[in-house]
Structure formats: C-alpha cells, structure tokens
Scaffold this motif. Structure first.
Motif, PDB file in Angstrom:
ATOM      1  N   UNK A   1     -10.135   3.285   6.277  1.00  0.00           N
ATOM      2  CA  UNK A   1     -11.459   2.755   5.922  1.00  0.00           C
ATOM      3  C   UNK A   1     -11.358   1.492   5.079  1.00  0.00           C
ATOM      4  N   UNK A   2     -10.183   1.218   4.542  1.00  0.00           N
ATOM      5  CA  UNK A   2      -9.991   0.020   3.716  1.00  0.00           C
ATOM      6  C   UNK A   2      -9.019  -0.973   4.352  1.00  0.00           C
TER       7      UNK A   2
ATOM      8  N   UNK B   1      -3.769  -8.059   8.145  1.00  0.00           N
ATOM      9  CA  UNK B   1      -3.294  -8.931   7.081  1.00  0.00           C
ATOM     10  C   UNK B   1      -3.617  -8.438   5.685  1.00  0.00           C
ATOM     11  N   UNK B   2      -4.246  -7.269   5.587  1.00  0.00           N
ATOM     12  CA  UNK B   2      -4.636  -6.724   4.285  1.00  0.00           C
ATOM     13  C   UNK B   2      -3.415  -6.401   3.426  1.00  0.00           C
TER      14      UNK B   2
ATOM     15  N   UNK C   1       0.850  -1.189   0.000  1.00  0.00           N
ATOM     16  CA  UNK C   1       0.000   0.000   0.000  1.00  0.00           C
ATOM     17  C   UNK C   1       0.887   1.240   0.000  1.00  0.00           C
ATOM     18  N   UNK C   2       0.478   2.238  -0.779  1.00  0.00           N
ATOM     19  CA  UNK C   2       1.160   3.528  -0.799  1.00  0.00           C
ATOM     20  C   UNK C   2       0.138   4.581  -0.417  1.00  0.00           C
TER      21      UNK C   2
ATOM     22  N   UNK D   1      -3.159   2.242  -3.868  1.00  0.00           N
ATOM     23  CA  UNK D   1      -2.786   3.584  -3.443  1.00  0.00           C
ATOM     24  C   UNK D   1      -3.948   4.263  -2.731  1.00  0.00           C
ATOM     25  N   UNK D   2      -3.591   5.123  -1.760  1.00  0.00           N
ATOM     26  CA  UNK D   2      -4.569   5.858  -0.958  1.00  0.00           C
ATOM     27  C   UNK D   2      -4.092   7.303  -0.856  1.00  0.00           C
ATOM     28  N   UNK D   3      -5.034   8.248  -0.854  1.00  0.00           N
ATOM     29  CA  UNK D   3      -4.652   9.661  -0.849  1.00  0.00           C
ATOM     30  C   UNK D   3      -4.843  10.347   0.494  1.00  0.00           C
TER      31      UNK D   3
END
Length: 236
Positions: free
Chosen positions: A44-45, A49-50, A5-6, A35-37
């Motif tokens: 929220x996501x 272990x995600x 994840x970024x 990716x997340x901003x």
C-alpha cells in the motif's frame, strides 16, 4: 541517500536488523529506513523507485513475502530484494522473483553480517557510474553495463552488450577506479567485468553477449579469481 525498506511482522527483528546494519556501517551512514509489518502494508506504500533495497521476511501472516515480492517485482524490476527467513526450504522460490540474496536469520553471525553487507553493497555496485566525454558531451555510463574496456591505437574503447564508446584515457586508470568491483585483465590490452562473463575456458572467456576474448597464460589466474569471487558473492 540509499532508501531501504524492512518488511517483517516481528518488530523485534526489524530493530535487530537496524542495529546490525549500524554495526556494519556505523552511525554516520547514508541510509534512510522505513519499516513495514506486513506484505499488505508495504504494498500500500509502494511505487516504482520508492526503495533501492528491500529486506523481506518470507513467513508473514496473510500475504507472505514471496507473494508480496511478486507484486513488487511486477512494478519495479530494479529494486534489490533480499529474503529473510528462519528456514532454508524457500531458497529456490526466492529466485523466481529475482531475489539477490536469501538470508537465514539464525545462521553463523559472521556469514549473516556478510550477507547483509553484500546486499547493501550490491546497490553501490549496480548503480555506480563513470562519466566520459561522448561527442564533446559529458555523459554517465553505468559500470554494471560495461562488458569490457580495451586500449587500441591510443584510444580507450568501452564495450557494452551491443555497442561501444570511444574515448581517451589510460587502461590503468580504469583498472584503479574499478578495484574491488570484479574487473580483471585477460591480457595487457583488455579489462573485463566479471559480472558479464558467462564462462571461462583454458585460453578464452565467453561474455554474456556471445563475444569471446583471449586469455593470456599470465592473466589466467586473475580472470578465474575475479569470476569465482563474483559468482561466490551471489550465493554465499
């Protein structure tokens, strides 16, 4: 597949990091990216272990990277966290949430790329395992959990923090398997995981579980080099 994840509120940097990772590992890598901003977006996501690795910008609007990491760490203790920033003033705060690495975006490119690579390679090191027969059953044993291996009376004894397993094999085979993973020999009968060394003295080393092992003069440099290399890999 390694799930990465970024989280950065600058989309241009997300794209840059993706390109940098591709430059290091090539197009045919085994990574899956999301990716997340914002901190709110990844939280929220997020579930335990995600993700295997998270690259997190510190200076984000609303919920900053440190607060976001505190929430993530309260749920998942194993995910590897690396902080990204343009400033060095947050370096000590990052370790409060057990961050693996603190990466300055605008530092010298060779060092920057090495830190990105070290972060991703840490996943391979941390979760790599061997398989051994225990009571005639083939079982997985995490390499990160191994403190040292010794050969004794034609047996291989694998020592963990508070227990050991007996199996068959040759010490040389384990030595070859663990090349590049900070294992070294303090003498001809032992192979030690430098990740679990607390400190090294002139003729002995102390492991994190309180055990001492003798170091022969012939192997002293080998142990010191492995210990120093492992320690440097955690702070460069």
């Amino acid at each position: 597949m390694v799930n990465i994840a970024i989280c950065d509120d600058e989309k241009s940097y997300v794209d840059t990091l993706l390109n940098d990772i591709t430059e290091i590992y090539g197009e045919n890598n085994s990574f899956h990216f999301r990716s997340f901003n914002s901190g709110e977006d990844i939280i929220s996501n997020f579930s335990r272990g995600e993700f295997d690795i998270i690259f997190m910008d510190i200076e984000m609007k609303e919920l900053d990277g440190l607060k976001t990491a505190e929430y993530i760490r309260s749920i998942d203790r194993n995910v590897i966290l690396a902080f990204l920033t343009n400033y060095d003033k947050f370096v000590y705060s990052g370790y409060e949430v057990n961050a693996f690495r603190y990466i300055l975006k605008d530092q010298a490119r060779p060092i920057y790329l090495k830190q990105i690579k070290d972060t991703i390679d840490e996943y391979s090191r941390k979760f790599k395992y061997i398989t051994i027969y225990l009571n005639d059953v083939l079982q997985k044993l995490m390499i990160d959990d191994i403190y040292y291996i010794e050969v004794y009376s034609r047996e291989i004894i694998i020592h963990l923090a508070d227990k050991c397993h007996r199996t068959t094999g040759k010490l040389k085979d384990y030595e070859n398997s663990f090349k590049g993973m900070y294992f070294a020999k303090p003498d001809k009968s032992h192979l030690v995981n430098a990740a679990n060394i607390d400190f090294v003295e002139k003729d002995r080393l102390l492991l994190k579980n309180g055990e001492h092992l003798y170091i022969s003069r012939k192997h002293y440099k080998e142990i010191v080099d492995a210990f120093v290399d492992y320690t440097k890999s955690r702070c460069i």
